[in-house]
Design an enzyme around this catalytic site. Structure first.
Site, PDB file in Angstrom:
ATOM      1  N   CYS A  72      22.598 -24.234  32.698  1.00 58.66           N
ATOM      2  CA  CYS A  72      21.527 -24.112  33.667  1.00 58.66           C
ATOM      3  C   CYS A  72      20.390 -25.028  33.252  1.00 58.66           C
ATOM      4  O   CYS A  72      19.979 -24.999  32.094  1.00 58.66           O
ATOM      5  CB  CYS A  72      21.044 -22.661  33.718  1.00 58.66           C
ATOM      6  SG  CYS A  72      19.715 -22.377  34.883  1.00 58.66           S
ATOM      7  N   TRP A  73      19.902 -25.840  34.193  1.00 59.58           N
ATOM      8  CA  TRP A  73      18.831 -26.777  33.883  1.00 59.58           C
ATOM      9  C   TRP A  73      17.469 -26.179  34.198  1.00 59.58           C
ATOM     10  O   TRP A  73      16.455 -26.809  33.961  1.00 59.58           O
ATOM     11  CB  TRP A  73      19.043 -28.052  34.723  1.00 59.58           C
ATOM     12  CG  TRP A  73      18.442 -29.306  34.183  1.00 59.58           C
ATOM     13  CD1 TRP A  73      18.301 -29.666  32.873  1.00 59.58           C
ATOM     14  CD2 TRP A  73      17.937 -30.386  34.955  1.00 59.58           C
ATOM     15  NE1 TRP A  73      17.728 -30.913  32.788  1.00 59.58           N
ATOM     16  CE2 TRP A  73      17.503 -31.384  34.043  1.00 59.58           C
ATOM     17  CE3 TRP A  73      17.791 -30.638  36.328  1.00 59.58           C
ATOM     18  CZ2 TRP A  73      16.942 -32.597  34.468  1.00 59.58           C
ATOM     19  CZ3 TRP A  73      17.235 -31.839  36.744  1.00 59.58           C
ATOM     20  CH2 TRP A  73      16.814 -32.809  35.814  1.00 59.58           C
ATOM     21  N   GLU A  74      17.481 -24.948  34.718  1.00 62.97           N
ATOM     22  CA  GLU A  74      16.242 -24.315  35.198  1.00 62.97           C
ATOM     23  C   GLU A  74      15.599 -25.184  36.272  1.00 62.97           C
ATOM     24  O   GLU A  74      14.390 -25.370  36.290  1.00 62.97           O
ATOM     25  CB  GLU A  74      15.259 -24.034  34.038  1.00 62.97           C
ATOM     26  CG  GLU A  74      15.786 -22.984  33.076  1.00 62.97           C
ATOM     27  CD  GLU A  74      14.802 -22.629  31.958  1.00 62.97           C
ATOM     28  OE1 GLU A  74      15.059 -21.612  31.285  1.00 62.97           O
ATOM     29  OE2 GLU A  74      13.803 -23.362  31.766  1.00 62.97           O
TER      30      GLU A  74
END
Lengths: 398, 156, 264
Positions: B42-44
Site C-alpha cells: 500500500c502506497w497510502e
C-alpha cells in the site's frame, strides 16, 4: 476451476499503460488519427493508476515562453548541467519546446494552477517548476483518454510484446492477463506505444516491514516500460544509471517546494551547512561540475551521503523559520497532502510539526527511472528536425 | 498497516476494489466487505479512502515507524471541486486544510477530438503537437534550432 | 393459493404447540448466536470504547432531547430506507428484501401463534401478506445474489461461486423459496412434494437461525447501531475525525464517481 478464455482485439494504435504518459498519448493519438482505432490497456484503473495516483503539487518543467521566462535551449543547458553531460540534448530540447502547450491545455481542462498574485503568471517555485493544486491531476488527464480511445481496457496486465512474424524487427502487438477474470488477451496492432512505468523495489527500501510500500516511486511500478521492450530486443540506453533522492525521512515527502518556495535549508547535527565541506572531495570526483550553478542535484545528494557517513548526521531541513508564515505553512502541508499523503501521516504519528521541529531528511534507495532527471530507458530516434540524420533510415516499406 | 476498513461503515459497494492502483483492496469472503489484502504494497495514495462513499476506509501509518494514535482523514467532494483534510497528531494537535481539485466542470472542457477537423498532411509531417503553435502563446511557430548547436552527449 | 394458510394444513400432523416451540427456539437461536458473536468479536466493547474516545473531540454536548431526535430520525430515514447504500439498485434490492423478510417473519409468527388450525377462516390479509413477504424476499434476494453482489460485480467472480458470506442470504432465500413451494404444493394437493418442501423449509430455517454466529445475520443489529453512532457523531461535531463538509457551491458535476465500480 473456470476455464481461461482467450480474447482477441485488433487496432491501429495500441497504448500499453494508462498512466500520465499513456493517457496523454491516447489523447494525442486521436488528434492525428481521427479514423484510427486506438486502444489503451492498463493493469489497474486509469482514473488513478500510475505514479500520479495521489496527485502532484508541481509541474517540474514549464518554460514560460509566453512571458519570456525561459527558452528550450536554457532548459537543455540546465539538464546537461544537472546530469553532468549524460544527456541527449536533442530530446531535451524537443521535450522543452512542447511542454508549455501541454500545460496551457491542462489549465483549460480545469487543473487548478497557482497564480502569482502580483504578475498573474503561473506561480513558480524556483526557475523551472510551477505550482498546481494537483490532487485530481490524474483523473483529469484520464478523462481525456476516455474521450479519445475507441476502448480503454482496465485491469489487464500486459506481459509481453508481440513481434510481427512477417516483417523483421517489427512490432505486432501485445498479450496480457485480465486481473479480474484471469482471461488471456491478445492485442494485434499496427503500432504500439509502451508507456508502462518505471521500477520500484529493485533495491530494498529503507523500511522493510509494512513500510515496504512507502517507496518514493509507487510500489506497483514494476518496470514494465523496461521489461517489455528489453524482452523483444529493443536497444536500451544508460540502464546503469540510478537515481537516489533526498527526501523527508520515512515518508519520502518531496522537498522541492520546501527548498525553492519556502526557502528552507539543510543542516547537519551540529547545525552547520555541511555542503561546502565536501567541495574538494567532489571536485576530485567530477571536476568542473561542482563549480556549475546550480550545483547538480546528484552532487548535493553525494555531499549529503558523505556527511552522514562521516558521522555528521542526522541531517535536518530547517523549516521552523519558514513555517512561521501561515501562507508558507499552508503551502508546505498541502504540498504533501496532494502528492505524498504518507508524509503527513508520518509527521502526525511522530508529533513533528515543522513550525516547531525541523524534520529529518534522508536519501532514498536507488531507482531505475526514465524521468525525473534521470536518463535511462529505451533508445529513441528523436524528432527529424533536431536529431542526428543517421537516426532516420530510408523507409522502404510501411 | 496503511489503509484499513471500518467494517461497520463498509456496505460492500466495490468502489475501492475498482480504483486501487495497487490492486490490493478486495472483498473479504466471510463478511463480504472490503479489506486491504497486502498492506506492505500500500502506497497510502488514499485513492480508496477518497472513493469510499461511506468514509469507511482510514489510514494508519506503517508499523515500521509510525506509532498509533494519529489520524489523517479526507473528504473529496467532486461536485464542489474541493478536497478537505483533517490531520490529528498523536499529541492531539489538529490541522485542517481545504484545496481546490478542479476549476471547471469535470470533463466539460476536454474536447472530443474525433469530432474536430482532421489535420492535413503538412500538419502531420510537422513536429507540432495538438494545439500547437497557437497553444504555446508565443509569436511564431514551434521553436526549432540547428542540429549543430547540440553538444554531443549520449549518442550511439 | 395466496390465501392458503400452510400452517393449518401442517397442524394435521404436527401439533401447534410443537410449531410454536420451534418458532421460540428459532428466536432463541438468534439471541444466542448474536450474543456469542458479540463476545467472540468484542465488537460491542470496541464500539462503546470508541464512542467514549470520540466524545472527547465532540464540539458540542448533545442534550437527551437532541440525542433522541437524532436517533428517531436515523431510524425513520437511514435505517428504514437503508440510506447507506446510496442511490441505485443495491438499495432498492435491499429495501425489497428487508421489508419482505420482516413481513414474512412477522406473519409466520402470527399464523403459528394465533391461527395455527384456522384453515380457510384465517384472515386472508394475513395469508396474503405471508406470501407477499416471501415473494418480496425472493425478488430482492435473488436480484442481489445473482447480479449485485460486490464480489461478482467488482471482482468478476462467477455468480455460482459460494463463499461463507453467502450463508445468510442463501439460507434466507431458501426459507422463502421453499416456504412458497410448500404452500403451493400443499394447496394443490401434491402431497409427497409438499412434504419434501416442508422438510427443506424446516431445514433452511434451522440453517438460517442456527448459523447466526457464522453468517452475516447479525448485521441487522450492528448496522442500525452504527448508523445511530454515525449520526450522533455528526451532530456533536466529532464526526469520526473526518473534516466537515466544504463550504462551497456544487457546481462541477461528478467526475470519477459518475461511473459504476466495474472497470475491467
Amino acid at each position: 476451476m473456470a476455464k481461461v478464455k482467450t480474447h482477441f482485439e485488433e487496432s491501429d494504435v495500441l497504448i500499453v499503460g494508462g498512466g500520465m504518459a499513456g493517457t496523454g498519448a491516447t489523447f494525442e493519438a486521436r488528434h492525428w488519427g481521427k479514423d484510427l482505432k486506438i486502444i489503451c490497456v492498463e493493469k489497474a484503473n486509469i482514473d488513478r493508476s500510475g505514479a500520479v495516483a495521489q496527485g502532484l503539487y508541481a509541474i517540474n518543467c514549464y518554460m514560460g515562453m509566453q512571458w519570456n521566462e525561459n527558452q528550450p535551449e536554457d532548459h537543455v543547458r540546465y539538464a546537461r548541467n544537472d546530469l553532468m553531460g549524460m544527456v541527449r540534448e536533442d530530446l531535451g530540447y524537443d521535450m522543452a519546446r512542447h511542454v508549455d502547450s501541454t500545460v496551457h491545455m491542462f489549465d483549460e481542462w480545469g487543473l487548478p494552477m497557482m497564480k502569482n498574485e502580483k504578475t498573474g503568471r503561473y506561480l513558480r517555485e524556483g526557475k523551472w517548476q510551477i505550482m498546481i493544486h494537483g490532487e485530481s491531476y490524474k483523473p483529469i488527464v484520464a478523462e481525456a483518454a476516455k474521450k479519445s480511445a475507441d476502448k480503454i481496457y482496465n485491469r489487464i496486465m500486459i506481459t509481453h510484446l508481440l513481434m510481427d512474424d512477417k516483417k523483421e524487427n517489427r512490432i505486432g502487438g501485445a498479450v496480457g492477463f485480465n486481473m479480474r477474470t484471469g482471461d488471456y488477451h491478445v492485442f494485434r496492432a499496427k503500432t504500439v506505444i509502451v508507456a508502462a512505468g518505471g521500477a520500484s523495489h529493485i533495491f530494498k527500501p529503507r523500511a522493510v516491514g509494512e513500510g515496504m510500500g512507502r517507496t518514493w516511486y509507487a510500489p506497483w511500478s514494476n518496470g514494465s516500460a523496461y521489461a517489455l521492450p528489453i524482452a523483444v530486443g529493443a536497444k536500451m540506453t544508460q540502464m546503469e544509471n540510478r537515481i537516489v533522492l533526498c527526501r523527508f525521512k520515512d515518508g519520502y515527502g518531496p522537498v522541492g517546494a520546501y527548498f525553492l518556495h519556502l526557502k528552507t535549508y539543510t543542516q547537519n547535527a551540529n547545525g552547520e551547512n555541511y555542503e561546502k565541506k565536501w567541495y574538494d572531495h567532489t571536485k576530485n570526483l567530477v571536476g568542473e561540475y561542482i563549480d556549475h550553478h546550480p550545483t547538480p542535484t546528484c552532487l548535493r545528494n553525494h555531499a549529503f551521503i558523505q556527511e552522514v557517513m562521516a558521522g555528521g548526521g542526522p541531517i535536518h531541513m530547517v523549516t521552523t523559520e519558514a513555517f512561521q508564515d501561515p501562507h508558507l505553512e499552508t503551502v508546505g502541508w498541502e504540498n504533501f497532502l496532494g502528492m505524498t499523503v504518507g508524509q503527513a501521516v508520518v509527521w502526525a504519528s511522530q508529533n513533528i510539526d515543522p513550525k516547531y521541529t525541523n524534520p529529518e531528511l534522508t536519501t532514498s534507495e536507488p531507482y531505475v527511472m526514465g524521468s525525473h532527471a534521470t536518463c535511462s530507458g529505451a533508445w529513441v530516434s528523436g524528432p527529424e528536425d533536431l536529431s542526428p540524420p543517421e537516426y532516420f533510415g530510408v523507409i522502404t516499406e510501411c | 498497516m496503511s489503509t484499513f476498513v471500518y467494517m461497520t461503515r463498509c456496505d460492500g459497494c466495490g468502489h475501492c476494489v475498482d480504483i486501487c492502483p495497487s490492486d490490493i483492496m478486495h472483498i473479504d469472503e466471510t463478511i463480504r466487505r472490503a479489506v486491504n489484502i497486502e498492506p506492505n504494497f500500500c502506497w497510502e495514495c488514499y485513492s480508496c479512502v477518497k472513493a469510499c462513499p461511506n468514509h469507511a476506509i482510514d489510514v494508519r501509518g506503517y508499523a515500521d515507524f509510525a506509532p498509533m494514535g494519529h489520524s489523517v482523514r479526507v473528504r473529496r467532494e467532486e461536485e464542489k471541486g474541493t478536497i478537505s483534510w483533517k490531520i490529528k497528531f498523536r499529541n492531539g494537535n489538529e490541522k485542517n486544510f481545504v484545496s481546490p481539485i478542479t476549476t471547471k466542470p469535470w470533463g466539460k472542457f476536454i474536447p472530443k477530438l474525433a469530432e474536430e477537423a482532421s489535420p492535413d498532411q503538412g500538419e502531420i509531417n510537422s513536429q507540432r503537437l495538438y494545439t500547437e503553435p497557437n497553444g504555446l502563446n508565443i509569436d511564431g511557430d514551434l521553436p526549432t534550432i540547428s542540429k549543430d548547436t547540440f553538444k554531443k552527449g549520449v549518442y550511439y | 393459493m395466496i390465501t392458503n394458510n400452510p400452517f393449518s394444513g401442517l397442524s394435521e400432523i404436527i401439533s401447534p404447540i410443537a410449531m410454536q416451540g420451534f418458532a421460540i427456539a428459532m428466536i432463541a437461536l438468534v439471541a444466542i448466536g448474536t450474543l456469542i458473536d458479540i463476545i467472540h468479536k468484542k465488537n460491542v466493547k470496541y464500539f462503546f470504547d470508541n464512542a467514549k474516545k470520540a466524545k472527547k473531540s465532540a464540539k458540542i454536548h448533545l442534550s437527551t432531547r437532541q440525542r433522541t431526535s437524532v436517533i428517531l430520525k436515523t431510524v425513520a430515514h437511514d435505517i428504514a430506507t437503508t440510506a447507506e447504500l446510496g442511490r441505485g439498485k443495491r438499495r432498492v434490492a435491499h429495501v425489497l428484501g428487508m421489508y419482505g423478510t420482516i413481513i414474512f417473519w412477522v406473519t409466520s409468527v402470527l399464523l403459528i401463534f394465533s391461527f395455527p388450525t384456522a384453515g380457510s377462516s384465517t384472515p386472508s390479509s394475513l395469508t396474503i401478506m405471508w406470501h407477499v413477504g416471501a415473494i418480496m424476499t425472493c425478488l430482492g434476494g435473488f436480484w442481489f445474489w445473482l447480479f449485485l453482489r460486490v464480489d461478482v460485480l467488482a471482482e468478476a467472480h462467477p455468480w455460482y461461486r459460494i463463499i461463507k458470506a453467502d450463508l445468510f442470504v442463501l439460507a434466507l432465500l431458501a426459507c422463502a423459496t421453499f416456504g412458497l413451494a410448500w404452500s403451493y404444493t400443499q394447496f394443490s394437493g401434491v402431497i409427497e412434494l409438499s412434504y419434501l418442501f416442508l422438510v427443506l423449509y424446516i431445514t433452511s430455517n434451522l440453517v438460517l437461525f442456527g448459523g447466526v454466529y457464522w453468517s452475516k445475520f447479525a448485521h441487522m443489529f450492528y448496522k442500525p447501531g452504527a448508523a445511530i453512532q454515525k449520526n450522533l457523531a455528526e451532530a456533536d461535531g466529532s464526526r469520526d475525525n473526518l473534516p466537515p463538509l466544504a463550504d462551497a457551491p456544487k457546481q462541477f458535476g461528478l467526475g470519477i464517481k459518475r461511473e459504476q465500480p466495474k472497470h475491467y
